[in-house]
Design a protein around this motif. Structure first.
Motif, PDB file in Angstrom:
ATOM      1  N   ILE A 148      22.405   5.125 -11.670  1.00 23.63           N
ATOM      2  CA  ILE A 148      21.498   5.108 -11.659  1.00 23.63           C
ATOM      3  C   ILE A 148      22.669   5.715 -13.838  1.00 23.63           C
ATOM      4  N   GLY A 149      22.075   5.811 -14.611  1.00 23.84           N
ATOM      5  CA  GLY A 149      23.116   5.408 -15.581  1.00 23.84           C
ATOM      6  C   GLY A 149      22.135   4.999 -16.630  1.00 23.84           C
ATOM      7  N   GLY A 150      22.616   5.247 -18.168  1.00 25.71           N
ATOM      8  CA  GLY A 150      21.738   4.794 -19.389  1.00 25.71           C
ATOM      9  C   GLY A 150      22.662   5.424 -20.920  1.00 25.71           C
ATOM     10  N   GLY A 151      21.255   5.789 -21.489  1.00 22.59           N
ATOM     11  CA  GLY A 151      21.962   5.806 -23.051  1.00 22.59           C
ATOM     12  C   GLY A 151      20.645   7.066 -23.842  1.00 22.59           C
ATOM     13  N   LEU A 152      21.516   8.008 -24.883  1.00 24.86           N
ATOM     14  CA  LEU A 152      20.830   8.674 -25.437  1.00 24.86           C
ATOM     15  C   LEU A 152      20.841   8.269 -27.142  1.00 24.86           C
ATOM     16  N   PHE A 153      19.450   8.533 -27.326  1.00 27.72           N
ATOM     17  CA  PHE A 153      19.268   8.110 -29.264  1.00 27.72           C
ATOM     18  C   PHE A 153      19.054   9.474 -29.762  1.00 27.72           C
ATOM     19  N   ILE A 154      19.364  10.115 -30.705  1.00 30.02           N
ATOM     20  CA  ILE A 154      18.823  11.226 -31.517  1.00 30.02           C
ATOM     21  C   ILE A 154      19.253  11.392 -32.518  1.00 30.02           C
ATOM     22  N   ASN A 155      18.275  11.774 -32.759  1.00 30.19           N
ATOM     23  CA  ASN A 155      18.574  11.631 -34.044  1.00 30.19           C
ATOM     24  C   ASN A 155      18.582   9.967 -35.038  1.00 30.19           C
ATOM     25  N   ASN A 156      18.457   9.285 -34.554  1.00 32.04           N
ATOM     26  CA  ASN A 156      18.650   7.858 -35.554  1.00 32.04           C
ATOM     27  C   ASN A 156      20.321   7.420 -35.045  1.00 32.04           C
ATOM     28  N   GLN A 157      20.538   8.082 -33.744  1.00 35.48           N
ATOM     29  CA  GLN A 157      22.385   7.829 -33.446  1.00 35.48           C
ATOM     30  C   GLN A 157      22.055   7.981 -32.058  1.00 35.48           C
TER      31      GLN A 157
END
Length: 304
Positions: free
Chosen positions: A142-151
């Motif tokens: 299980i993996g992934g990424g976070l894109f928060i406040n356009n970053q």
């Protein structure tokens, strides 16, 4: 495809444990060329020489602006140091960026592969209109990424998005993280234990779904697996309050996945307070290359 004289081109790599995919892309996200070669993991030198050979070959045919590399494991995108290189163990503790800068006279951009899959969705996928979203991949782990406040969120030591390390069962049966009980490989492992199937026997996830229709024990196993994924989704929604959560991995194309996950999420009392859409990722095979193209284009804007 006709190449304009002033068109900026980027050579993008997606480095995997089995193959290295590469593509020449325009700033308009069009592929001018695409290919792959076997990942040779015999030694760091052999891996590096294969990569440089391909770069030199492509350079002879195109005027490139930058090189982008989607890379597995814990990678510092600023320094290029790989504390851990996923399945490519000969690169643990290496600095690919430093090695390439000694051989290639072009700017090189590098980023974690799961983060690249996230950026691909922002570039031209199912999150182009989002400023805050999460991408979670379900596969071998299980993996992934976070894109928060356009970053993109990399984290203090560049390990943000390691969702597979989350504990979702309260450790009531010992330490079991999401990799073990919510990944596709985790499901297959549990199915083999249930059916007394040897661990080295090949089983596809599709077989488990089919078997669950007629076997109540397998259905219970599958239900628990969906619960485990839903707990991870709930925790991510509660933590970052995104606009949506996108799911990647081969299983993400199943239509019934979202119906079953919605059913499990609705069983969590507080889900209605933080509910967000859960949708599939658009990109799959080209996600790594498109994601690192996003980074190349982003850095090009910063350079102006």
């Amino acid at each position: 495809m006709t190449i304009m004289a002033d068109e900026k081109l980027y050579l993008c790599f997606d480095i995997g444990g089995t193959t290295v995919k590469y593509g020449v892309l325009s700033e308009d996200r069009d592929f001018l060329e695409k290919g792959k070669y076997q990942t040779r993991k015999v030694s760091k030198e052999i891996f590096f020489n294969d990569l440089v050979k391909k770069i030199v070959e492509i350079q002879s045919a195109y005027r490139l602006e930058k090189i982008g590399i989607s890379f597995p494991g814990f990678i510092n995108p600023n320094s290029g140091y790989a504390e851990f290189a996923g399945a490519i163990d000969v690169l643990h503790g290496s600095n690919l960026l430093k090695m390439l800068n000694m051989e290639i006279q072009l700017p090189v951009i590098i980023e974690n592969d799961a983060n690249c899959a996230t950026l691909a969705e922002k570039l031209s996928g199912n999150a182009t209109d989002c400023s805050n979203f999460v991408c979670m991949t379900i596969g071998t782990g299980i993996g992934g990424g976070l894109f928060i406040n356009n970053q993109l969120v990399n984290g203090h030591t560049y390990k943000a998005g390691e969702f597979g390390l989350m504990i979702i069962n309260g450790m009531d049966k010992g330490y079991k993280n999401m990799h073990e009980i919510a990944s596709t490989s985790g499901l297959i492992h549990q199915y083999k234990l249930l059916k007394n199937i040897p661990e080295n026997h090949f089983i596809e996830g599709e077989q488990i779904f089919d078997d669950s229709i007629k076997d109540k024990d397998v259905k219970h196993l599958l239900d628990q697996w969906f619960c485990n994924i839903s707990y991870g989704i709930f925790n991510l929604a509660a933590t970052v309050n995104p606009e949506k959560i996108l799911l990647g991995g081969a299983i993400s194309i199943r239509d019934d996945l979202y119906t079953l996950l919605e059913e499990k999420l609705n069983m969590i009392p507080s889900w209605k307070d933080i509910e967000v859409p859960v949708e599939p990722c658009k990109h799959h095979n080209d996600a790594g290359m498109l994601g690192i193209l996003y980074k190349c284009l982003e850095e090009a804007e910063d350079d102006q």
